[in-house]
Design an enzyme around this catalytic site. Sequence first.
Site, mmCIF file in Angstrom:
data_model
loop_
_atom_site.group_PDB
_atom_site.id
_atom_site.type_symbol
_atom_site.label_atom_id
_atom_site.label_comp_id
_atom_site.label_asym_id
_atom_site.label_seq_id
_atom_site.Cartn_x
_atom_site.Cartn_y
_atom_site.Cartn_z
ATOM 1 N N TYR A 241 13.266 21.185 -98.072
ATOM 2 C CA TYR A 241 12.219 21.947 -98.205
ATOM 3 C C TYR A 241 11.209 21.350 -99.056
ATOM 4 C CZ TYR A 241 8.665 25.526 -98.706
ATOM 5 O OH TYR A 241 7.685 26.461 -98.770
ATOM 6 N N PHE B 83 -16.043 14.665 -83.706
ATOM 7 C CA PHE B 83 -15.319 15.145 -82.303
ATOM 8 C C PHE B 83 -15.231 16.424 -82.352
ATOM 9 C CE2 PHE B 83 -11.080 16.173 -80.488
ATOM 10 C CZ PHE B 83 -11.506 15.725 -79.277
ATOM 11 N N ASP B 84 -14.908 17.202 -81.317
ATOM 12 C CA ASP B 84 -15.125 18.485 -81.161
ATOM 13 C C ASP B 84 -14.403 19.361 -82.293
ATOM 14 O OD1 ASP B 84 -12.587 18.438 -80.127
ATOM 15 O OD2 ASP B 84 -13.050 19.343 -78.053
ATOM 16 N N ASP C 259 -12.683 9.777 -90.369
ATOM 17 C CA ASP C 259 -11.926 10.432 -89.507
ATOM 18 C C ASP C 259 -11.036 9.183 -88.805
ATOM 19 O OD1 ASP C 259 -10.832 11.900 -87.353
ATOM 20 O OD2 ASP C 259 -12.910 12.889 -86.523
ATOM 21 N N ALA D 251 -8.210 8.739 -86.837
ATOM 22 C CA ALA D 251 -7.333 8.867 -85.653
ATOM 23 C C ALA D 251 -6.878 7.427 -85.080
ATOM 24 C CB ALA D 251 -7.799 10.058 -84.926
ATOM 25 N N LYS E 141 -2.565 10.097 -82.617
ATOM 26 C CA LYS E 141 -3.273 8.716 -81.948
ATOM 27 C C LYS E 141 -2.575 7.412 -82.303
ATOM 28 C CE LYS E 141 -6.345 12.041 -81.443
ATOM 29 N NZ LYS E 141 -6.142 13.589 -82.033
ATOM 30 N N HIS F 65 -14.479 24.947 -74.047
ATOM 31 C CA HIS F 65 -13.981 24.310 -72.681
ATOM 32 C C HIS F 65 -12.598 24.541 -72.686
ATOM 33 C CE1 HIS F 65 -14.001 21.785 -76.418
ATOM 34 N NE2 HIS F 65 -12.846 21.242 -76.002
HETATM 35 N N1 F0G Z 1 -10.702 13.535 -84.910
HETATM 36 C C1 F0G Z 1 -10.674 12.861 -83.791
HETATM 37 C C2 F0G Z 1 -11.481 11.416 -83.820
HETATM 38 C C3 F0G Z 1 -10.022 13.179 -82.678
HETATM 39 O O1 F0G Z 1 -9.996 12.541 -81.582
HETATM 40 C C4 F0G Z 1 -9.073 14.374 -82.705
HETATM 41 C C5 F0G Z 1 -8.429 14.789 -81.597
HETATM 42 C C6 F0G Z 1 -9.147 15.276 -83.962
HETATM 43 C C7 F0G Z 1 -9.756 14.800 -85.235
HETATM 44 C C8 F0G Z 1 -8.313 16.278 -83.801
HETATM 45 O O2 F0G Z 1 -6.920 15.930 -84.216
HETATM 46 O O3 F0G Z 1 -5.806 17.088 -82.227
HETATM 47 O O4 F0G Z 1 -4.306 16.280 -84.219
HETATM 48 O O5 F0G Z 1 -5.942 18.166 -84.276
HETATM 49 N N2 F0G Z 1 -8.635 14.153 -80.416
HETATM 50 C C9 F0G Z 1 -7.763 14.613 -79.429
HETATM 51 C C10 F0G Z 1 -8.623 13.923 -78.125
HETATM 52 C C11 F0G Z 1 -7.362 16.075 -79.183
HETATM 53 O O6 F0G Z 1 -8.117 14.245 -76.864
HETATM 54 O O7 F0G Z 1 -9.388 13.286 -78.329
HETATM 55 P P1 F0G Z 1 -5.847 17.022 -83.637
#
Ligand code: F0G
Length: 467
Positions: free
Chosen positions: A74, A126-127, A216, A218, A259, A451
């Site tokens: 833990y 990103f969304d 950000d 990823a 990613k 979406h």
């Molecule tokens: N930032 C970026 C640039 C992303 O592409 C994503 C996720 C996230 C943050 C959020 O990360 O999914 O681990 O919570 N992108 C995926 C995509 C879902 O399909 O591009 P997460």
Amino acid sequence: MQDYRHPAEPFRIKSIESIRLLPRKEREKILKEARYNIFKVKAEDIYIDLLTDSGTGAMSTDQWAALMKGDESYAGARSFYRFEKTIKEITGKKFIIPVHQGRVAENVFFSTVLKQGDYVPNNTHFDTTRANTQHKGGIPVDIPCPEASTEDEVPFKGNIDTQRLISFIEEKGPENIPVVFMTVTNNSSGGLPVSMANIRETADICRKHGILFFFDCARFAENAYFIKQSEPGYQDKTIKEIAQEMFSHVDGALMSAKKDGLANMGGFVAVSDEELARKIIELLIVIEGFPTYGGMSGRDIEAVAAGLQEALSEDYLAYRVGQIGYFGRIIEQAGAPIIKPTGGHAIFIDAGKYLPHIPAHQFPGQALTIELYREGGIRVVEIGSLMFGGYDPNTGEKLNAIKELVRLAVPRRVYTASHLDYVADAIARITARKDRLRGFKITRQAALLRHFTIELEQLKSEEVEVG
Ligand code: F0G
């Protein structure tokens, strides 16, 4: 000499997972039952799944072996210290806070730094980043570079527009802008990279105005590879050195390790400021987990630590980015216009251009998305008015997408050139009858990230408006 399509896979395949193509009639029935929302289709009913490159990669033998070493204690697990050491080495940040995926990093970070009405500039959100900013009362603002909206094939179209960033800061006041974000690579505007020069310049602007600067990150390794390929002065540096330099310019970073962590789950917040780290950790303990596991199991943490190292391999990145370039070339040959140059993780088809007879409010990107499943059992995702339209939950203002895109994301180390050829062939068949494709109308939707749960109906021929 053979004309190589892209550098061959720098790995061989040890374990396989079967996939199958359902008959066309069944695919049609499935679409109807899913209310034309591709997120609702079962994965086993998909032949080639290009919905996302997130958490869908194949792990290496080293990663699978690392799972057995997962320390599930833990508090103070050995796996955490390996994870922390790896990320500290790449990012140079003092505090590494694990989370189970990127959006939790966004939640704990924005909850800590935002107050109601604050602005958050980004090259392009990103969304989930946009939604988490809004959820904490912030106003996300996209400031992509001017080249992003042109057809020019320049290398760093993911950049932020630094001139507009300066005027934006002067207009709104730095006191209302706690942080500037840069998404590397820039997912929503084509998976395109940001240059080191642009990172450096943005860092200077933020420092001058006393604003935090965050990544950000990823897909930071893919971004570093593009810098090595195209930015003068970086050809002789290793990917790791370039990544280290990128991170040296920011105050911190949020990462979805699904990613470039080459893992199926995971993420982190990396920061240097102790006070900020302390506040984030306090919230983390309430909503995610103790700070040496943050919502992940010890084995997940091991997989991320090993994956981050592998993602920095130049052989791997040459194959990865080469494969995406190849995919772009064959999709263009199949008659679909794409965002160029191609980025690091996906091909983006310009559905607005491909289907000019379907207006934005009838979702040309969704029309192509649905048709790809109908035609070939292929799953892709709309990134246009369906994803980014609707209404701002804070202001009630009507939102519009900049472009009507369809993203074909390529999972890491999963599909071969034959799979990609199959997708291009399906596109070529659609191209032959694309003028007859019809748009969609919404029958049910949610306020945020609509979406994922939206329900749609395909327009009947008498409902079709000419775009
Ligand atoms: N930032 C970026 C640039 C992303 O592409 C994503 C996720 C996230 C943050 C959020 O990360 O999914 O681990 O919570 N992108 C995926 C995509 C879902 O399909 O591009 P997460």
